[in-house]
Design an enzyme around this catalytic site. Structure first.
Site, PDB file in Angstrom:
ATOM      1  N   GLU A 116      38.630 -44.886  11.201  1.00  0.00           N
ATOM      2  CA  GLU A 116      38.548 -44.275  12.675  1.00  0.00           C
ATOM      3  C   GLU A 116      38.955 -42.858  12.599  1.00  0.00           C
ATOM      4  O   GLU A 116      38.263 -42.005  13.337  1.00  0.00           O
ATOM      5  CB  GLU A 116      39.533 -45.046  13.828  1.00  0.00           C
ATOM      6  CG  GLU A 116      39.236 -44.435  15.072  1.00  0.00           C
ATOM      7  CD  GLU A 116      38.181 -44.556  15.974  1.00  0.00           C
ATOM      8  OE1 GLU A 116      37.960 -43.969  16.975  1.00  0.00           O
ATOM      9  OE2 GLU A 116      37.310 -45.391  15.486  1.00  0.00           O
ATOM     10  N   ASP A 117      40.127 -42.630  11.930  1.00  0.00           N
ATOM     11  CA  ASP A 117      40.522 -41.208  12.300  1.00  0.00           C
ATOM     12  C   ASP A 117      40.547 -40.351  10.708  1.00  0.00           C
ATOM     13  O   ASP A 117      41.154 -39.234  10.649  1.00  0.00           O
ATOM     14  CB  ASP A 117      42.198 -41.261  12.514  1.00  0.00           C
ATOM     15  CG  ASP A 117      42.283 -42.086  13.860  1.00  0.00           C
ATOM     16  OD1 ASP A 117      41.205 -41.774  14.608  1.00  0.00           O
ATOM     17  OD2 ASP A 117      43.359 -42.782  13.856  1.00  0.00           O
TER      18      ASP A 117
END
Length: 718
Positions: free
Chosen positions: A76-77
């Site tokens: 996600e990051d």
């Protein structure tokens, strides 16, 4: 923050076979990928996944879950991809990380429309592997513990989301320890005033009854020991949020709550639970209707315990929860209590869970998944989902003794659909404990419920108000949609057959394939449904089949259709000056033979109304717009017009078909139909019918009135 060796040691302590190299690789990879990223608190971001992993080691979860916790934010990051995870850590972990990543992207928004869709996807995702939900709950717990560093507006949204979705989901799989902490943290941010007030009341109670409460545990242990029951007894105070919920739910005052202080009695074996209960009831008076046996009938999240309230030592009303050590572990940790070392490997022990009376840890979500798969959505679905996750449960039985679990407030239809969809669809009445009862009866613990079934599948629309479960309401909606579709298919078939008969054709003689291809429909019934609902006109379908008929079918082989483009041929009188647009009012659908009047409005032109049209009241104060009109001889002899007939008919199978057949037999051609105000007994239907004149319309209405299933029928007048 847990250091690398501390995390490894924590896992190895309960799983000596844990893959140490895999854990080390994941720890280092998470630190490397998150690099210099910072959290809102200013701490390094990689501290977050490490703390999430640490929370899950407290629940003794398998290595794959711990590794997933370490990696749950990297896709996600950071620049890492799912394929990278699969290559370095294996497909199982890649699937779990992907599941958690999807949930992160579905963080629920305040807007209800987005919330409905996101919650739908959320439930579907976590229903496939409970470990995805466990990682997400631990992730949310750590975020809530550090929520004070987030902006106030975002803090409120996250807290509400936690209270409405995550905490109930935690309880649905029995992880009360996480759910309870999530609730308290969210309550702190959402309603700090209420929490502070409750804490003050609890402190006052502690000062008032503190010494007496401290002595209860020892006295209960002594009484049980003298009776030969070995037990460990300890007290606990209800949390502020649980008190707040009970105050809201029961609408009572603080002083009326009997279980603010409760005591757990932990014994060695299941038989000892009942022995301990007998000893306690002999020693202290039991409060009526406060005994619950969740051992013989476990909650759907596998919670097992005996509950009783007694007037105990020193006259205090106290709640007792009597259970074994293993029951206590499940009560606190839910599904997480069933991970253990077995057969030289560590993982989820389903066999032991089922042997102890447990059920599928995700079965609570299965009903919601069924609702989703049947196409329910919107705010209504969200409310059903929250309702089923929040509500306490009641346990009722079939006549053969099968246990059925329902949300508190569940009614016979909820029971029927919980047994089987077919039972719900054919339910016509109910017996509760052998007595006939209304379908609105709220079922109570221990009720024996017998559904009385009819021969036909017939579910009134308003029966949705007699249900609380999403499963029942979804099934009723689905049944109604299916029934309505069947009616519209029949109606559309009749309408098309009537139109084709005017060119001496039948449905059996023509292929509808060109029409289906032209409209991108897959089946003939889809076409008939579109015709029945009025979304297509029979004439347009016939003209697609026979292009040479274009422009002639609507008015039949010899007569012309009265409509705006030919209006000047059919009406005459004042106001019909050159250049003025003339059209017929859709509010009253004038036909030859009706007394008519014209209303002339700037830019809109001249609108032809029947003299009794309700719309004319809007122009009562302006004589200048009124114009006398008459029908031309051509309209009386060479034209047809659409009359809107409004009828109220009985809501029963086949009645709509009878109505359309009567109209066809009376020489009317249906060109549109719509239904409204559908109730259990009757509904309204507007039918646009091609007629020769007002007398023809009157004859059709007379034929309809003769049918006992038609309550009333008249021309639409505005």
């Amino acid at each position: 923050m847990l250091r690398q060796f501390e995390l490894i040691e924590a896992v190895k302590a309960y799983d000596p076979t844990a893959d140490e190299a895999l854990l080390n690789r994941a720890y280092v990879y998470a630190m490397k990928m998150h690099g210099s990223q910072l959290r809102a608190s200013g701490d390094p971001y990689f501290a977050h996944p490490i703390q999430v992993a640490g929370i899950l080691t407290d629940y003794k979860l398998d290595t794959a879950t711990i590794v997933t916790a370490l990696l749950h934010d990297v896709v996600e990051d950071t620049s890492a991809t799912r394929d990278d995870i699969a290559e370095m850590f294996g497909e199982e972990i890649a699937v779990l990380v992907e599941g958690v990543t999807k949930l992160s992207r579905l963080e629920l928004q305040a807007e209800h429309t987005r919330q409905a869709e996101n919650l739908r996807k959320f439930i579907l995702a976590i229903s496939r592997d409970v470990r995805v939900l466990l990682v997400k709950l631990a992730d949310r717990l750590h975020n809530m513990r550090t929520l004070q560093y987030v902006k106030p507006e975002k803090r409120e949204r996250i807290s509400r989301e936690t209270l409405e979705v995550y905490a109930p989901l935690g309880r649905s799989i029995g992880i009360h320890s996480i759910a309870s902490e999530l609730e308290e943290l969210a309550f702190t941010h959402l309603n700090p005033t209420a929490k502070t007030a409750i804490e003050r009341r609890l402190e006052a109670l502690k000062l008032e009854h503190g010494q007496a409460i401290e002595g209860v545990s020892g006295e209960v242990e002594r009484v049980l020991s003298e009776a030969g029951v070995k037990a460990r007894v300890f007290g606990r105070q209800k949390t502020p949020y649980s008190i707040w919920r009970k105050l809201q739910r029961k609408s009572v005052g603080f002083s009326s709550l009997s279980d603010i202080y409760g005591f757990r009695v932990i014994v060695d074996a299941e038989d000892d639970c009942y022995r301990a209960m007998g000893v306690i009831h002999r020693e202290w008076p039991m409060v009526p209707e406060r005994f619950k046996d969740f051992i013989s009938t476990p909650k759907s999240n596998n919670y097992r315990s005996l509950h009783t309230t007694v007037v105990g030592p020193r006259g205090l009303r106290i709640e007792m929860q009597i259970r074994t050590e293993s029951m206590d572990r499940v009560a606190e940790d839910g599904v997480a209590a069933h991970w253990r070392y077995k057969n030289q490997s560590y993982g989820f022990d389903r066999e032991a869970m089922e042997k102890g009376g447990g059920r599928d840890p995700l079965q609570n979500l299965r009903h919601l998944v069924q609702v989703i798969e049947h196409g329910e959505g919107g705010e209504d679905w969200v409310e059903h989902a929250k309702l089923e996750m929040y509500l306490d449960q009641v346990f009722v039985f079939t006549p053969k003794g099968k246990l059925v679990t329902l949300p508190r407030g569940g009614m016979p239809l909820d029971f029927a659909y919980a047994v089987h969809t077919e039972v719900g669809d054919t339910a016509v009445g109910v017996k509760v404990n052998g007595e006939l009862k209304p379908m609105r009866t709220s079922l109570q613990n221990g009720d024996v419920v017998e559904i009385i079934r009819g021969a036909k599948r017939e579910v009134p629309a308003d029966w949705r108000s007699l249900t609380v479960t999403g499963r029942a309401r979804s099934a009723i909606r689905r049944h109604i949609r299916t029934s309505e579709r069947d009616e519209f298919v029949k109606l559309g078939r009749v309408a098309l057959q009537q139109t084709l008969s005017r060119v001496e054709k039948t449905l059996a003689e023509v292929s509808l394939k060109p029409v289906l291809e032209n409209l991108a429909l897959t089946a003939e019934d889809d076409l008939f449904e579109e015709l029945g609902r009025g979304r297509l006109s029979p004439s347009s379908v016939a003209e697609t089949l026979f292009p040479s008929l274009k422009g002639r079918l609507m008015a039949g082989p010899e007569k012309q259709r009265i409509e705006g483009g030919t209006a000047r041929l059919f009406v005459r009188g004042g106001g019909l000056t050159p250049g003025v647009t003339v059209h017929f009012g859709q509010c009253c659908t004038p036909v030859p033979g009706d007394r008519i009047v014209g209303i002339l409005e700037p830019e809109k032109g001249l609108t032809v109304h029947t003299i009794d049209c309700q719309t004319l009241a809007d122009f009562a104060d302006d004589d200048s717009v009124w114009h006398d009109l008459q029908w031309t001889p051509q309209a009386e002899t060479d034209a047809v017009a659409a009359a809107r007939i409004r009828a109220t008919i009985r809501n029963a199978p086949g009645v709509l078909g009878q109505v359309t057949t009567l109209i066809g037999e009376a020489g009317g051609n249906i060109i549109n139909l719509s239904m409204a105000h559908r109730q259990q007994d009757f509904f309204d239907v507007d039918v646009d019918v091609e007629v020769e004149d007002a007398k023809h319309a009157t004859m059709i209405m007379a034929a309809l009135r003769a049918n006992p299933s038609v309550d009333s029928v008249d021309r639409a007048r505005g």
